[in-house]
Design an enzyme around this catalytic site. Structure first.
Site, PDB file in Angstrom:
ATOM      1  N   HIS A 210       0.810  -1.231   0.000  1.00  0.00           N
ATOM      2  CA  HIS A 210       0.000   0.000   0.000  1.00  0.00           C
ATOM      3  C   HIS A 210       0.834   1.268   0.000  1.00  0.00           C
ATOM      4  CE1 HIS A 210       0.836  -0.111   4.333  1.00  0.00           C
ATOM      5  NE2 HIS A 210       0.660   1.200   4.285  1.00  0.00           N
TER       6      HIS A 210
HETATM    7  C1  UD1 Z   1      -2.126   5.304   5.623  1.00  0.00           C
HETATM    8  C2  UD1 Z   1      -0.872   5.863   6.310  1.00  0.00           C
HETATM    9  C3  UD1 Z   1       0.185   4.769   6.404  1.00  0.00           C
HETATM   10  C4  UD1 Z   1      -0.383   3.505   7.041  1.00  0.00           C
HETATM   11  C5  UD1 Z   1      -1.613   3.067   6.254  1.00  0.00           C
HETATM   12  C6  UD1 Z   1      -2.236   1.816   6.825  1.00  0.00           C
HETATM   13  C7  UD1 Z   1      -0.479   8.257   5.887  1.00  0.00           C
HETATM   14  C8  UD1 Z   1       0.341   9.229   5.158  1.00  0.00           C
HETATM   15  N1  UD1 Z   1      -0.293   6.965   5.546  1.00  0.00           N
HETATM   16  O1  UD1 Z   1      -1.797   5.023   4.274  1.00  0.00           O
HETATM   17  O2  UD1 Z   1       1.261   5.231   7.202  1.00  0.00           O
HETATM   18  O3  UD1 Z   1       0.590   2.467   7.025  1.00  0.00           O
HETATM   19  O4  UD1 Z   1      -2.561   4.136   6.279  1.00  0.00           O
HETATM   20  O5  UD1 Z   1      -3.226   1.291   5.993  1.00  0.00           O
HETATM   21  O6  UD1 Z   1      -1.246   8.623   6.759  1.00  0.00           O
HETATM   22  N2  UD1 Z   1      -9.086   4.524   1.085  1.00  0.00           N
HETATM   23  C9  UD1 Z   1     -10.316   3.930   0.889  1.00  0.00           C
HETATM   24  N3  UD1 Z   1     -10.972   3.444   1.972  1.00  0.00           N
HETATM   25  C10 UD1 Z   1     -10.479   3.539   3.226  1.00  0.00           C
HETATM   26  C11 UD1 Z   1      -9.215   4.153   3.397  1.00  0.00           C
HETATM   27  C12 UD1 Z   1      -8.529   4.620   2.315  1.00  0.00           C
HETATM   28  O7  UD1 Z   1     -10.816   3.825  -0.227  1.00  0.00           O
HETATM   29  O8  UD1 Z   1     -11.139   3.086   4.180  1.00  0.00           O
HETATM   30  C13 UD1 Z   1      -8.362   5.068  -0.076  1.00  0.00           C
HETATM   31  C14 UD1 Z   1      -8.293   6.578  -0.009  1.00  0.00           C
HETATM   32  O9  UD1 Z   1      -9.378   7.143  -0.628  1.00  0.00           O
HETATM   33  C15 UD1 Z   1      -7.011   6.863  -0.738  1.00  0.00           C
HETATM   34  C16 UD1 Z   1      -6.166   5.645  -0.465  1.00  0.00           C
HETATM   35  O10 UD1 Z   1      -7.029   4.615  -0.040  1.00  0.00           O
HETATM   36  O11 UD1 Z   1      -7.235   6.956  -2.117  1.00  0.00           O
HETATM   37  C17 UD1 Z   1      -5.081   5.900   0.522  1.00  0.00           C
HETATM   38  O12 UD1 Z   1      -5.555   6.199   1.815  1.00  0.00           O
HETATM   39  P1  UD1 Z   1      -4.694   7.117   2.810  1.00  0.00           P
HETATM   40  O13 UD1 Z   1      -5.367   7.195   4.114  1.00  0.00           O
HETATM   41  O14 UD1 Z   1      -4.309   8.363   2.104  1.00  0.00           O
HETATM   42  O15 UD1 Z   1      -3.310   6.403   2.995  1.00  0.00           O
HETATM   43  P2  UD1 Z   1      -2.926   4.894   3.175  1.00  0.00           P
HETATM   44  O16 UD1 Z   1      -2.296   4.444   1.926  1.00  0.00           O
HETATM   45  O17 UD1 Z   1      -4.038   4.077   3.737  1.00  0.00           O
END
Ligand code: UD1
Length: 367
Positions: A210
């Site tokens: 991820h």
């Molecule tokens: C975040 C943390 C990372 C952690 C990870 C665990 C930051 C910078 N990164 O990364 O340190 O290891 O979480 O999973 O805070 N999304 C969904 N549904 C959800 C959550 C996210 O669709 O329930 C999508 C978001 O819309 C986005 C992507 O996933 O497009 C990334 O989500 P984001 O929270 O930005 O960062 P992670 O990659 O999850």
């Protein structure tokens, strides 16, 4: 059942938002609530049921007192909106201390909002470093450490990292709260977890991906998925929403050994990690959970915060190179004894230690 709240005394405001923070906060919340009042705030960074609510259910975390519903966005927008909303909750609830966990945007937003209101910050998982400032997590954890009053480190390596940056005050080697979570939940996982796909123990690999550096880079994502598809055992890959979106946009579908699964709930992931022949991942927490469970790990990154897993021979760093991934899989060690991890990560007593450090620190008054 969630533990009852102690009504009188000090108030701690806990900020969580992303999947690994639910796991870390669960044992600490329980220990804290025996001694003081806790206001639990969910920023909403992770919001899908599989990424959030399923963790609250399985880990018996009390329902958040506030859910800010911030959701996703660019780093600046997400962090800024979280700060604004957290500031309002802090002004209203006037906590004696704000607790933040790990290295996500929710961590940084909570720490900055509190510091600017002159509320002391306690950082659980302080002192970890990858020494790679292109990782958003490295920016988040460095800045958080530098505004924290209590730095609750999981390892001696983390304590040393802080010392090198001139931070020695308020630093405690508390042990690792994810170790507490594994020990508390493994027997339950064995009894009741129902993974989406069940394969014989040691007859499969489990993979997760991820990190921005791997997932938002088309070539790296393609290389990694192609390599996993060519491995000699089935590869079960619970897919993070970020990864699913990118893979679909590139038309990359699972083939060969590779099977995509839904994001796994905590107990199911624990069972898969424990039973896999090896874990292939770019997650921080999963490297350590594999080590704790005795399962070899191949880390698809160039650096790790969990240096002791590499030193113990349980984890290999391979970046996104197909040749290195394949070589690491060919040379996998056998299962490791779990005693080393217990010694290095505090033996499952980190949450109790953190709660008692916080209680004493608050009783003494600030500073
Ligand atoms: C975040 C943390 C990372 C952690 C990870 C665990 C930051 C910078 N990164 O990364 O340190 O290891 O979480 O999973 O805070 N999304 C969904 N549904 C959800 C959550 C996210 O669709 O329930 C999508 C978001 O819309 C986005 C992507 O996933 O497009 C990334 O989500 P984001 O929270 O930005 O960062 P992670 O990659 O999850």
């Amino acid at each position: 059942m969630p533990s009852p709240q102690r009504r009188a005394g000090k108030t701690v405001l806990t900020v969580v938002g992303a999947r690994p923070q639910f796991v870390k906060a669960a044992p600490v919340s329980r220990a804290l609530r025996r001694r003081m009042r806790e206001v639990l705030v969910h920023t909403g960074q992770h919001y899908d049921h599989e990424m959030s609510a399923s963790f609250f259910e399985q880990l018996d975390i009390p329902a958040p007192d506030r859910d800010l519903g911030i959701g996703s966005g660019s780093h600046g927008a997400m962090t800024g909106r979280m700060m604004e909303a957290l500031e309002a909750v802090m002004v209203e609830t006037r906590p004696d201390l704000v607790m933040v966990y790990g290295d996500t945007n929710s961590t940084l937003a909570g720490a900055l909002a509190a510091a600017k209101l002159h509320i002391p910050v306690a950082h659980v998982e302080a002192g970890l470093r990858s020494f790679d400032m292109r990782m958003p997590e490295e920016v988040n954890r460095r800045l958080t450490d530098h505004v924290s009053s209590l730095l609750l480190c999981p390892t001696t390596a983390a304590v040393k990292n802080l010392r090198r940056e001139g931070i020695t005050r308020g630093v405690v080697n508390a042990g690792d709260v994810m170790m507490d979570a594994v020990l508390e939940n493994l027997a339950r996982a064995r009894r009741s977890a129902k993974p989406e796909v069940v394969l014989p123990p040691r007859g499969f690999f489990v993979a997760t991906l991820h990190r921005q550096e791997n997932v938002d880079d088309d070539r790296r994502l393609r290389d990694i998925l192609e390599t996993l598809a060519g491995l000699p055992l089935p590869v079960l890959m619970p897919l993070h929403p970020r990864t699913r979106k990118r893979a679909e946009a590139l038309g990359l579908s699972p083939h060969g050994s590779l099977r995509f699964l839904r994001p796994a709930p905590y107990l199911e992931m624990l069972l898969l990690t424990s039973d896999a022949r090896a874990v292939l991942t770019d997650s921080g927490g999963l490297q350590k959970e594999a080590f704790i469970l005795g399962t070899p790990c191949v880390t698809m990154r160039g650096s790790t915060e969990w240096v002791e897993t590499v030193r113990a021979g349980a984890n290999r760093l391979v970046g996104a190179s197909p040749a290195k991934i394949r070589a690491a899989v060919r040379a996998l060690p056998s299962r490791m004894p779990t005693s080393a991890a217990r010694r290095l990560y505090g033996g499952g007593r980190a949450a109790a230690k953190i709660a008692s450090v916080i209680e004493r620190w608050l009783a003494r008054g600030r500073k």
